[in-house]
Write a protein that holds these residues in place. Structure first.
Motif, mmCIF file in Angstrom:
data_model
loop_
_atom_site.group_PDB
_atom_site.id
_atom_site.type_symbol
_atom_site.label_atom_id
_atom_site.label_comp_id
_atom_site.label_asym_id
_atom_site.label_seq_id
_atom_site.Cartn_x
_atom_site.Cartn_y
_atom_site.Cartn_z
ATOM 1 N N ILE A 112 -50.358 4.356 15.462
ATOM 2 C CA ILE A 112 -51.151 3.722 16.522
ATOM 3 C C ILE A 112 -51.856 2.472 15.993
ATOM 4 N N VAL A 121 -59.471 3.314 16.477
ATOM 5 C CA VAL A 121 -58.257 4.086 16.720
ATOM 6 C C VAL A 121 -58.117 5.202 15.692
ATOM 7 N N VAL A 431 -51.021 8.659 23.655
ATOM 8 C CA VAL A 431 -51.305 7.466 22.853
ATOM 9 C C VAL A 431 -50.129 7.126 21.946
ATOM 10 N N TYR A 434 -47.412 5.513 24.353
ATOM 11 C CA TYR A 434 -47.872 4.181 24.766
ATOM 12 C C TYR A 434 -47.763 3.181 23.614
ATOM 13 N N SER A 435 -48.166 3.597 22.422
ATOM 14 C CA SER A 435 -48.139 2.695 21.268
ATOM 15 C C SER A 435 -46.715 2.265 20.927
ATOM 16 N N ALA A 446 -55.914 2.825 23.782
ATOM 17 C CA ALA A 446 -55.613 3.854 22.785
ATOM 18 C C ALA A 446 -56.780 4.832 22.625
ATOM 19 N N SER A 449 -57.247 6.886 25.772
ATOM 20 C CA SER A 449 -56.160 7.860 25.918
ATOM 21 C C SER A 449 -56.427 9.113 25.094
ATOM 22 N N VAL A 450 -56.874 8.917 23.846
ATOM 23 C CA VAL A 450 -57.155 10.073 22.975
ATOM 24 C C VAL A 450 -58.307 10.904 23.533
ATOM 25 N N GLY A 500 -55.338 6.346 29.219
ATOM 26 C CA GLY A 500 -54.731 5.273 28.439
ATOM 27 C C GLY A 500 -54.373 4.072 29.293
#
Length: 530
Positions: A112, A121, A431, A434-435, A446, A449-450, A500
């Motif tokens: 990430i 992150v 995440v 998406y990353s 990010a 999202s987490v 996210g």
């Protein structure tokens, strides 16, 4: 069991512990103390070795004890765990394995952070990884307590408590002194033992029914007290719409959760290339697929030969179904054959627990040191001090897992793992995807999202029937149950993806096109991979 038979089982336990400690000692003498050695075993393992280690890491007490117990008690509905755990590897094979190996170095946060602001992150991903790992560890501790409680005739809380503490102490030793290399070899040895034990029991069950699987199912249904309903959906998850939604929630968590488990993702860094990572997954799928097919035979075999009533009397959640089946197949708990087979299976299950807790503890301690500590002390952190922090983190994580394992010792281990999968699928998978695949993804997206998956998943578990409001809860005497489902996945997983997306579209930060292009090329080709 008689004292002589208990002694036999304890000798086998001790033998495996001696072997694993020997491996740890040997490895600790031949390591050079670098972060790459401690976290990734020097990236020297072959695809076959890593495939066996992945299988050993994944085929946990939840698989061997919990799934078979649920099938023995609930028939068809218990099969969901076998199917979900296996299908999940298709997601890992096609979407995660090679890309993670190319983009990362030691942990999920490496993937990430490759195109984001590192500090927020890494902190978010590190916290999430530790939470998932601790939830997974609890299940293994519960399995250990159930095994030794059965071995000693359920002789009280003291024996189970000492067992949980002992397992916690051993896992700290494995991780602190042996790192990834010792953990990997312990998992390989355990995978071979577990497959051998499962094959032996499966053959013995099928021989009892002359190879006729239909006769096995019919006998299990007759013995269950539920008749044909035992072989149909709905015995556990079909009572009302709440139960059916819970069924879907669990299935979603199992299928999507594996790709977000920190201790599984970390295994892809122990091989030299992305191609090796993919071949490792193929080996793992072959082993895991065969194993889960055997758990179906073992579960229905326990229902047909031992009976759900006896299984439930031994352990309310069914965690002791396989050891009881082994004793029966050997001629009964009071016979030498039954005691030998029981001791053999109990020792394998105990080996399973020790190997899995070592892998999980290593992954979580790596997250603490490599992500949390290195983010907070970036300018002063060197690799050697980071490894020292990881060893200290293993002690702290072990202590937390021991305490929570003692609290949850009456819950089914497969069910507990289902909760860990739900949190992993809610916080880590969105995440990660998406990353890897969204060009416009930003740092705020990010982080949101987490936390947007992690916090709802944990909160929903706390206010679910798992914790309070029923006789099977952690705290049956109180009731703060506001969420009706036992598994939060169907709510928390979409929330993780939504958070996210929302964080990204509301962020004033422009996505770094150059970093995304670099990450894309690296993930697909391996150019620049460590």
């Amino acid at each position: 069991m008689t004292t002589e038979h208990q002694t036999l089982a304890l000798i086998l336990f001790s033998l495996f512990i001696a072997v694993t400690l020997g491996i740890t000692t040997w490895v600790s003498r031949n390591r050079h103390g670098s972060a790459e050695e401690f976290y990734a075993g020097g990236r020297l393992f072959s695809p076959m070795e890593n495939g066996f280690a992945i299988a050993g890491d994944y085929m946990s007490a939840a698989s061997f004890l919990g799934i078979s117990g649920l099938i023995a008690l609930f028939g068809y509905d218990g099969l969901l765990y076998s199917v979900g755990f296996l299908v999940a590897w298709l997601v890992v094979l096609f979407l995660v394995a090679e890309l993670v190996r190319n983009c990362g170095r030691f942990t999920l946060a490496d993937v990430i952070a490759a195109r984001m602001s590192e500090r927020p992150v890494r902190i978010a991903a590190g916290i999430s990884s530790v939470v998932v790992s601790v939830l997974y560890l609890i299940a293994q501790m519960v399995g250990a307590g159930s095994l030794v409680g059965l071995l000693l005739g359920n002789s009280g809380t003291v024996a189970r408590t000492l067992t949980v503490v002992g397992v916690g102490a051993l896992m700290v030793v494995y991780v602190s002194f042996g790192g990834m290399r010792a953990t990997t070899w312990i998992q390989i040895v355990k995978a071979v033992l577990l497959m051998g034990g499962a094959i032996t029991l499966t053959v013995l069950v099928l021989l009892r029914f002359h190879g006729n699987f239909d006769q096995l199912l019919t006998s299990a249904a007759d013995r269950s007290g539920h008749g044909r309903a035992f072989l149909s959906p709905g015995l556990r998850y079909g009572g009302d719409w709440t139960a059916r939604i819970d069924f879907m929630s669990l299935g979603l968590a199992l299928v999507l959760g594996t790709a977000g488990l920190p201790h599984i993702l970390s295994r892809f860094y122990t091989v030299p290339t992305a191609r090796s990572a993919r071949r490792s997954v193929v080996w793992a799928i072959a082993l895991i697929g065969g194993f889960y097919l055997m758990t179906i035979v073992l579960g229905f075999g326990a229902a047909a030969l031992v009976g759900p009533d006896e299984v439930r009397a031994s352990n309310a959640s069914g965690n002791t179904a396989v050891p009881l089946l082994a004793a029966f197949l050997g001629g009964g708990a009071e016979t030498t054959g039954g005691a030998v087979l029981f001791a053999f299976v109990a020792a394998i299950a105990f080996a399973t627990i020790l190997a899995v807790v070592a892998g999980i503890t290593l992954a979580s301690s790596a997250s603490v040191a490599h992500d949390l500590y290195a983010s907070l002390k970036r300018r002063h952190a060197r690799q050697r001090s980071e490894v020292a922090v990881a060893r200290g983190a293993a002690v702290g994580i072990g202590a937390v897992a021991i305490a929570l394992g003692l609290l949850a010792q009456d819950l089914n281990v497969a069910f507990l793992v289902g909760l860990a999968f739900a949190v992993a699928a809610s916080a880590n998978l969105p995440v990660l995807l998406y990353s890897l695949f969204w060009r416009g993804f930003t740092t705020r997206g990010a982080v949101w999202s987490v936390y947007g998956g992690l916090i709802p998943a944990v909160l929903l578990v706390l206010v679910s029937p798992v914790v309070s409001g029923s006789a099977e809860s952690l705290f049956p005497a109180v009731d703060f149950q506001y969420f009706p489902l036992q598994n939060p996945g169907i709510v928390s997983i979409p929330l993780g993806f939504l958070a996210g997306w929302l964080g990204t579209v509301t962020s004033g930060e422009e996505a770094d096109e150059a970093k995304h292009a670099e990450t894309e090329v690296r993930s697909l080709t391996g150019a620049g991979a460590v």
